[in-house]
Design a protein around this motif. Sequence first.
Motif, PDB file in Angstrom:
ATOM      1  N   LYS A 185      -1.948  46.885  43.974  1.00  0.00           N
ATOM      2  CA  LYS A 185      -2.482  45.656  44.585  1.00  0.00           C
ATOM      3  C   LYS A 185      -1.581  45.258  45.743  1.00  0.00           C
ATOM      4  O   LYS A 185      -0.411  44.948  45.545  1.00  0.00           O
ATOM      5  N   ILE A 186      -2.142  45.286  46.923  1.00  0.00           N
ATOM      6  CA  ILE A 186      -1.345  45.070  48.136  1.00  0.00           C
ATOM      7  C   ILE A 186      -1.795  43.799  48.844  1.00  0.00           C
ATOM      8  O   ILE A 186      -2.967  43.674  49.228  1.00  0.00           O
ATOM      9  N   ASN A 187      -0.868  42.865  49.045  1.00  0.00           N
ATOM     10  CA  ASN A 187      -1.167  41.684  49.855  1.00  0.00           C
ATOM     11  C   ASN A 187      -1.144  42.080  51.320  1.00  0.00           C
ATOM     12  O   ASN A 187      -0.162  42.658  51.788  1.00  0.00           O
ATOM     13  N   ALA A 188      -2.211  41.745  52.036  1.00  0.00           N
ATOM     14  CA  ALA A 188      -2.266  42.105  53.462  1.00  0.00           C
ATOM     15  C   ALA A 188      -1.057  41.551  54.216  1.00  0.00           C
ATOM     16  O   ALA A 188      -0.508  42.218  55.097  1.00  0.00           O
ATOM     17  N   PHE A 189      -0.609  40.356  53.849  1.00  0.00           N
ATOM     18  CA  PHE A 189       0.568  39.775  54.520  1.00  0.00           C
ATOM     19  C   PHE A 189       1.816  40.651  54.359  1.00  0.00           C
ATOM     20  O   PHE A 189       2.687  40.656  55.231  1.00  0.00           O
ATOM     21  N   SER A 190       1.925  41.375  53.221  1.00  0.00           N
ATOM     22  CA  SER A 190       3.091  42.252  53.021  1.00  0.00           C
ATOM     23  C   SER A 190       3.153  43.330  54.097  1.00  0.00           C
ATOM     24  O   SER A 190       4.223  43.854  54.401  1.00  0.00           O
ATOM     25  N   LEU A 191       1.991  43.695  54.647  1.00  0.00           N
ATOM     26  CA  LEU A 191       1.942  44.740  55.670  1.00  0.00           C
ATOM     27  C   LEU A 191       1.963  44.163  57.084  1.00  0.00           C
ATOM     28  O   LEU A 191       2.557  44.746  57.995  1.00  0.00           O
ATOM     29  N   ILE A 192       1.296  43.009  57.271  1.00  0.00           N
ATOM     30  CA  ILE A 192       1.161  42.427  58.616  1.00  0.00           C
ATOM     31  C   ILE A 192       2.495  41.866  59.106  1.00  0.00           C
ATOM     32  O   ILE A 192       2.901  42.100  60.240  1.00  0.00           O
ATOM     33  N   GLY A 193       3.182  41.107  58.236  1.00  0.00           N
ATOM     34  CA  GLY A 193       4.489  40.578  58.621  1.00  0.00           C
ATOM     35  C   GLY A 193       5.468  41.731  58.697  1.00  0.00           C
ATOM     36  O   GLY A 193       5.736  42.389  57.702  1.00  0.00           O
ATOM     37  N   GLY A 194       5.986  42.012  59.869  1.00  0.00           N
ATOM     38  CA  GLY A 194       6.939  43.117  60.020  1.00  0.00           C
ATOM     39  C   GLY A 194       6.281  44.470  60.180  1.00  0.00           C
ATOM     40  O   GLY A 194       6.951  45.497  60.188  1.00  0.00           O
ATOM     41  N   ARG A 195       4.937  44.468  60.279  1.00  0.00           N
ATOM     42  CA  ARG A 195       4.207  45.700  60.620  1.00  0.00           C
ATOM     43  C   ARG A 195       4.644  46.862  59.730  1.00  0.00           C
ATOM     44  O   ARG A 195       4.965  47.953  60.189  1.00  0.00           O
ATOM     45  N   LYS A 196       4.666  46.614  58.419  1.00  0.00           N
ATOM     46  CA  LYS A 196       5.100  47.628  57.464  1.00  0.00           C
ATOM     47  C   LYS A 196       4.004  48.681  57.263  1.00  0.00           C
ATOM     48  O   LYS A 196       2.821  48.393  57.431  1.00  0.00           O
ATOM     49  N   ARG A 197       4.441  49.852  56.853  1.00  0.00           N
ATOM     50  CA  ARG A 197       3.485  50.942  56.591  1.00  0.00           C
ATOM     51  C   ARG A 197       3.555  51.374  55.142  1.00  0.00           C
ATOM     52  O   ARG A 197       4.641  51.498  54.569  1.00  0.00           O
ATOM     53  N   LEU A 198       2.387  51.648  54.595  1.00  0.00           N
ATOM     54  CA  LEU A 198       2.297  52.240  53.268  1.00  0.00           C
ATOM     55  C   LEU A 198       1.579  53.566  53.444  1.00  0.00           C
ATOM     56  O   LEU A 198       0.516  53.624  54.066  1.00  0.00           O
ATOM     57  N   THR A 199       2.163  54.620  52.896  1.00  0.00           N
ATOM     58  CA  THR A 199       1.524  55.918  53.067  1.00  0.00           C
ATOM     59  C   THR A 199       1.790  56.768  51.833  1.00  0.00           C
ATOM     60  O   THR A 199       2.444  56.319  50.886  1.00  0.00           O
ATOM     61  N   GLY A 200       1.259  57.960  51.827  1.00  0.00           N
ATOM     62  CA  GLY A 200       1.513  58.903  50.759  1.00  0.00           C
ATOM     63  C   GLY A 200       1.879  60.238  51.362  1.00  0.00           C
ATOM     64  O   GLY A 200       1.827  60.415  52.584  1.00  0.00           O
ATOM     65  N   SER A 201       2.241  61.173  50.525  1.00  0.00           N
ATOM     66  CA  SER A 201       2.585  62.497  51.032  1.00  0.00           C
ATOM     67  C   SER A 201       2.345  63.503  49.920  1.00  0.00           C
ATOM     68  O   SER A 201       2.578  63.220  48.743  1.00  0.00           O
TER      69      SER A 201
END
Lengths: 347, 347
Positions: free
Chosen positions: A276-292
């Motif tokens: 569960k990801i809060n959009a603000f967690s990504l927007i503030g500071g332009r963070k990235r979530l990815t996989g590999s």
Amino acid sequence: MIKTKAFAAYDAKTPLKPFSLERREPNADDVVIQISHCGICHSDIHTVRSEWGPAKYPCVPGHEIVGHVIQVGKKVKAFKVGDTAGVGCFVDSCGKCENCKANEEQYCQRQTVYTYNSYETDGKTPTYGGYSSHITVREKYCLKIKKSLPLAAVAPLLCAGITTYSPLKRYNVKKGSKVGVVGLGGLGHMAVKLAKAMGAEVTVFSTSPNKSGDAKKLGAKYFIISKNPKNILDKSGYFDLIIDTVSAEHDINPYLQSLKKDGTVVLLGVPPTPHKINAFSLIGGRKRLTGSLIGGIKETQEMLDFCAKKKVFSDIELISADQINEAYERTIKGDVKYRFVIDATTF
Amino acid sequence: MIKTKAFAAYDAKTPLKPFSLERREPNADDVVIQISHCGICHSDIHTVRSEWGPAKYPCVPGHEIVGHVIQVGKKVKAFKVGDTAGVGCFVDSCGKCENCKANEEQYCQRQTVYTYNSYETDGKTPTYGGYSSHITVREKYCLKIKKSLPLAAVAPLLCAGITTYSPLKRYNVKKGSKVGVVGLGGLGHMAVKLAKAMGAEVTVFSTSPNKSGDAKKLGAKYFIISKNPKNILDKSGYFDLIIDTVSAEHDINPYLQSLKKDGTVVLLGVPPTPHKINAFSLIGGRKRLTGSLIGGIKETQEMLDFCAKKKVFSDIELISADQINEAYERTIKGDVKYRFVIDATTF
């Protein structure tokens, strides 16, 4: 045909048992490997127990394979009899799509042929993995390994090593990088060693306070008990990269907050429920979530060469074939430091 | 002091009403702007209604501001009386942290001073936004706008424009890029125009079938009704970049699947509940999920210059101050093509 002894799961519920199979005689571009060691990856367990969808039984798992070349096809150039070779998570792919051409066969757009529980490109011949005495693989999908290395400790590099190396390289980890590693298991311990070898300052996040000493021994500077999110948030804005190896349910929003601007959380584990990801967690500071997903053959070779040079190997517990089922139970409990490796002469 | 007429919210529930305030006389580095136009951004509504936390009342919203310079401080060099100028979402920052120095004042590590509902760097003087006749702003935080442009249609570029431009540039959108835009509102319509102007092939995803014609007029090649995830999955592995402007709850896993390897979904909207992300959606194909927050002053100027050159402006509906409350209701219903802009001479 090459008579091969193996261990297989015959269904999702009962222990693995001895199994006999035949490997193909080498085609022109094939290499036949007498396996010396094969690591036990947690995904072996998920697969044979049909936790990731119905397995194809009998299922011979194992994709952290090292051994010695005993036969080569007549057009093979890169290997000769007596060489040491490795095989990782896949043994074939189309070779023609843009991803294969970019040396990322793990993302083949037609068909990545996994080392086990998969079908060859003919769509019908099952693949059997490294819990076995021999394997025949196309030369292009074999890795070169220096004979002088501690082979049992090299085997886990073929999955745990490349899976963590690939995102560390991709996100340009170097001297001074601040890297977090979530979870200290098979993948996590390799992530710590590799990040440290690349020059990073490493922080381990774990729910097990008793792993603190090990984390530091493996190369971590800091150890944070992750059960309380406040402990994670104390590092707010700190990390360039976080490698998350955990397959149990957990909240990654605090990890996103602990990143610097433009920092990245890379997921390697697959929890049973969605994150569960809060959009603000990504927007503030332009963070990235990815996989590999693992790595291509070229990058796997690069990783093996890097590990040989830096003397980075897995911490392992060597077992014989008849200990596989016990090792599975201990792996599930996290009671392994940090990878079981099967002595393949015991099949 | 500069007497200023404005409209303000006095609490979270009642309509905005006229309000009088005084802007400071210009300090040495200040510019005084007589506002000609101010756009209505959906975040104005969220803020004045205390939907994003308690607002500071009276609250004068508005951060899509254009107007004419009527006074300058004695050290101001970049602007002179008579110039056209713009003000966006923030009016100050520390100027000293690494993010400010990197021209990304929106991520200031000390304090980004937002144009309204914020405090000046003194920590106590409230900021009032662009629903007003005048504003005094430090030169460094003002944007240059060509006098000859259609100013009402330029105003929304100061928020909707830069918010969509920044991720399009960051992810290197160019001729041949395949860009998806989720949601065709204020942000979405700018994303379509900007991506098209950069040379991309644009696909609009919308829940409203009746927006198809508009999407194509704005520059989209394809229009996909997103209510059925199957429609999105038909584009599996297709997009380089997807700009998601939607603030309502929606499933983004199908959008992640519709990306190419290494493709990116950028979140600009903030739904009321967290997004649920399957780790496999990110691991398979190494997809990225990220967010983006407006843009720095330097990049905003670059965007304004790009828009002037490419003749990209917002589609707007010009209103007078006494229509603000009605415009709010229509904005909430999505009944606007595509931005309300207030004629600031009517305050």
